[in-house]
Write an enzyme that holds these catalytic residues in place. Structure first.
Site, mmCIF file in Angstrom:
data_model
loop_
_atom_site.group_PDB
_atom_site.id
_atom_site.type_symbol
_atom_site.label_atom_id
_atom_site.label_comp_id
_atom_site.label_asym_id
_atom_site.label_seq_id
_atom_site.Cartn_x
_atom_site.Cartn_y
_atom_site.Cartn_z
ATOM 1 N N GLY A 16 54.249 -18.851 -26.293
ATOM 2 C CA GLY A 16 53.154 -19.371 -27.100
ATOM 3 C C GLY A 16 53.428 -20.757 -27.675
ATOM 4 O O GLY A 16 54.491 -21.348 -27.448
ATOM 5 N N GLN A 17 52.457 -21.247 -28.437
ATOM 6 C CA GLN A 17 52.530 -22.628 -28.942
ATOM 7 C C GLN A 17 53.783 -22.857 -29.792
ATOM 8 O O GLN A 17 54.540 -23.792 -29.546
ATOM 9 C CB GLN A 17 51.277 -22.965 -29.775
ATOM 10 C CG GLN A 17 51.242 -24.416 -30.223
ATOM 11 C CD GLN A 17 50.268 -24.670 -31.368
ATOM 12 O OE1 GLN A 17 49.757 -23.733 -31.985
ATOM 13 N NE2 GLN A 17 50.010 -25.922 -31.645
ATOM 14 N N ASP A 58 56.263 -6.079 -24.106
ATOM 15 C CA ASP A 58 54.978 -5.972 -24.802
ATOM 16 C C ASP A 58 55.308 -5.423 -26.186
ATOM 17 O O ASP A 58 55.759 -4.283 -26.305
ATOM 18 C CB ASP A 58 54.056 -5.016 -24.030
ATOM 19 C CG ASP A 58 52.720 -4.822 -24.733
ATOM 20 O OD1 ASP A 58 52.560 -5.299 -25.878
ATOM 21 O OD2 ASP A 58 51.842 -4.174 -24.127
ATOM 22 N N TYR A 148 42.120 -11.210 -37.560
ATOM 23 C CA TYR A 148 43.423 -11.875 -37.593
ATOM 24 C C TYR A 148 43.943 -11.953 -39.039
ATOM 25 O O TYR A 148 45.097 -11.626 -39.320
ATOM 26 C CB TYR A 148 43.270 -13.279 -36.988
ATOM 27 C CG TYR A 148 44.492 -14.149 -37.037
ATOM 28 C CD1 TYR A 148 45.645 -13.822 -36.336
ATOM 29 C CD2 TYR A 148 44.476 -15.339 -37.763
ATOM 30 C CE1 TYR A 148 46.754 -14.653 -36.370
ATOM 31 C CE2 TYR A 148 45.580 -16.172 -37.792
ATOM 32 C CZ TYR A 148 46.712 -15.822 -37.101
ATOM 33 O OH TYR A 148 47.809 -16.649 -37.136
ATOM 34 N N LYS A 152 47.204 -10.271 -40.892
ATOM 35 C CA LYS A 152 48.245 -11.113 -41.513
ATOM 36 C C LYS A 152 48.502 -10.682 -42.962
ATOM 37 O O LYS A 152 49.650 -10.649 -43.404
ATOM 38 C CB LYS A 152 47.859 -12.591 -41.411
ATOM 39 C CG LYS A 152 48.015 -13.150 -39.999
ATOM 40 C CD LYS A 152 49.464 -13.132 -39.551
ATOM 41 C CE LYS A 152 49.638 -13.265 -38.063
ATOM 42 N NZ LYS A 152 51.029 -13.155 -37.613
ATOM 43 N N ILE A 178 48.817 -25.650 -36.627
ATOM 44 C CA ILE A 178 49.991 -26.366 -36.099
ATOM 45 C C ILE A 178 49.563 -27.273 -34.945
ATOM 46 O O ILE A 178 48.918 -26.825 -33.995
ATOM 47 C CB ILE A 178 51.080 -25.377 -35.622
ATOM 48 C CG1 ILE A 178 51.460 -24.381 -36.728
ATOM 49 C CG2 ILE A 178 52.300 -26.138 -35.115
ATOM 50 C CD1 ILE A 178 52.074 -25.008 -37.969
HETATM 51 N N1 SER Z 1 46.128 -21.503 -36.122
HETATM 52 C C1 SER Z 1 45.682 -20.191 -36.469
HETATM 53 C C2 SER Z 1 44.308 -19.944 -35.994
HETATM 54 O O1 SER Z 1 43.556 -20.894 -35.983
HETATM 55 C C3 SER Z 1 45.737 -19.983 -37.951
HETATM 56 O O2 SER Z 1 46.932 -19.388 -38.262
HETATM 57 O O3 SER Z 1 43.962 -18.845 -35.700
#
Ligand code: SER
Length: 326
Positions: A16-17, A58, A148, A152, A178
């Protein structure tokens, strides 16, 4: 809790990023063979694959994680695997499964295998209705509107519970959006702040999916990597918080971001066609108060908007010259 050494590191979400660059930084710091990169299905880059060990796992399947913990004698985990906000709205139950069950599997394995330390990332997505939008403090209402964000908030609470109940050393930060030039982000709301640079270099124009006046907290990747490693290296006894540190670097509107690019590329133009991600962006803060992280483990960012823009355009310009920006 005694501060033990981190010797054998597992990175989940390493394709991932953040995971891809974090893996390279950890390999540099702790030795390439000591850092196992893992992914679920995306193919790793040549650089990731050739610089050290790689396995497919996974995180939602506990046995696949346990197998690599045993095989590589892992003592430390950077648990970067997650489904981000925009994809999470499309597939809320996949988001729940990966983000919650995946985290619980990693934490349980942390207890069962007596791991030294686990990094548990959180996000600006923890906030929603009722939280102050400007200089949002560490301690405030956490009522996210996205799946999401729900995962979190629950993840922060769950990881803190494992610290208190099981004595497991886990820590984490609330990442802002980010920005980076190695690996594209996968399905977040803040992705426009990366895409705008790619499109500027490729075609000198960009159509943004949030309004020009949308302001969000952002951070350049080198600062995000530094925050991650610095928090993991902080003596546990110095910490009063564990899994919910605000970290900030810069805040800007998309208009200001476009202006920053125009300093270098006067011909750059930006248009605006907001979609469903506008409501998500509007529910998140404009700016963040990170004084708790500064006080407890010495957090301090290096990059502001123009320094980031200069670096991004230079790096992407080089990729373009080498034919690497399709
Ligand atoms: N970069 C993430 C998103 O946009 C936020 O944590 O989902």
């Amino acid at each position: 809790m005694a501060t033990k050494e981190m010797k054998k590191i597992l990175v989940t979400g390493a394709v991932g990023q953040i995971g891809s660059e974090l893996t390279m930084a950890l390999r540099e710091k702790y030795g390439a063979d000591n850092v196992l990169a893992t992914g679920r299905k995306s193919a790793p880059s040549k650089e990731l694959l050739e610089s050290g060990p790689f396995e497919y796992i996974d995180v939602a399947q506990k046995d696949t994680v346990e197998a690599v913990i045993k095989k590589y004698e892992i003592d430390t985990v950077y648990h970067m695997a997650a489904i981000l906000s925009a994809v999470g709205e499309d597939k809320p139950w996949l988001c729940w499964d990966v983000n919650m069950n995946g985290l619980k599997n990693v934490l349980d394995l942390g207890v069962e295998h007596e791991l030294t330390r686990i990094f548990v990332p959180s996000s600006i997505a923890v906030w929603g209705a009722g939280a102050p939008l400007d200089m949002t403090p560490n301690e405030t209402v956490l009522k996210p509107s996205t799946m999401y964000g729900v995962t979190k908030v629950a993840g922060e609470l769950l990881a803190d519970y494992y610290v208190k109940r099981f004595g497991l050393d886990c820590r984490g930060v609330r990442y802002p959006g980010i920005v980076s030039h190695e690996t594209l982000p996968g399905g977040g709301t803040t992705d426009y702040a990366v895409a705008i640079y790619y499109e500027a270099v490729k075609q000198a124009k960009y159509t943004c999916f949030v309004r020009e006046d949308t302001v969000l907290p952002m951070m350049y990747m080198p600062d995000a990597i530094k925050a991650t490693i610095d928090l993991m290296e902080a003596p546990f006894e110095n910490l009063k918080h564990w899994n919910d540190f605000n970290i900030a670097a810069m805040s800007f509107s998309v208009g200001e971001l476009a202006d920053s690019i125009r300093r270098v590329m006067p011909e750059f133009t930006c248009e605006y066609e907001p979609d469903f991600r506008q409501a998500i962006a509007d529910s998140w803060p404009n700016s963040i108060d990170d004084s708790v992280a500064r006080a407890e483990w010495g957090w301090k960012p290096a990059y502001d908007l123009d320094a980031m823009t200069d670096d991004m355009l230079t790096a992407l310009g080089k990729k373009q010259e080498r034919g690497l920006l399709a």
